[in-house]
Design an enzyme around this catalytic site. Sequence first.
Site: not given
Ligand code: THU
Length: 127
Positions: A36, A47, A49, A84, A87
């Site tokens: 991320n 994110c 992913e 999320c 994603c």
């Molecule tokens: N985040 C991800 O990278 N992947 C996910 O599936 C959930 C959330 C990141 C986004 C943000 O930088 C941090 O986690 C908090 O939401």
Amino acid sequence: MDLAQKARENSYSPYSHFRVGAALLAKSGKVYLGCNIENAAYPAGICAERTAFFKAVSEGEREFVMLALVGGREGETSDFCAPCGICRQVISEFCEKDFKILLGNPQKFATYTLESLLPLSFGPKDL
Ligand code: THU
């Protein structure tokens, strides 16, 4: 999961302090890593992913086998992080219902299918 954990080390998350790493295996056999990447203008962040998918797709990959995801609060041993909704939608653009998604950490993880995480999805098949 080891590679996802490794990718997590590069997480740029000074705002949420939530660090996520992803490892995406393409049918070509190549693995694309992602983390991320946050931004002072919060919605501009992305994110782990999607970082992995967009790296792979921009390199010409279109078919994928599985995704491993490791995430959790900074300074804590990662336990579990689910993708999320945005994603999940991006994954569904490129992957079949039985695409495997590994969640947890290298010591303990579970395998899910895309269909189980995104039922009744809207995707390329609908247009
Ligand atoms: N985040 C991800 O990278 N992947 C996910 O599936 C959930 C959330 C990141 C986004 C943000 O930088 C941090 O986690 C908090 O939401």
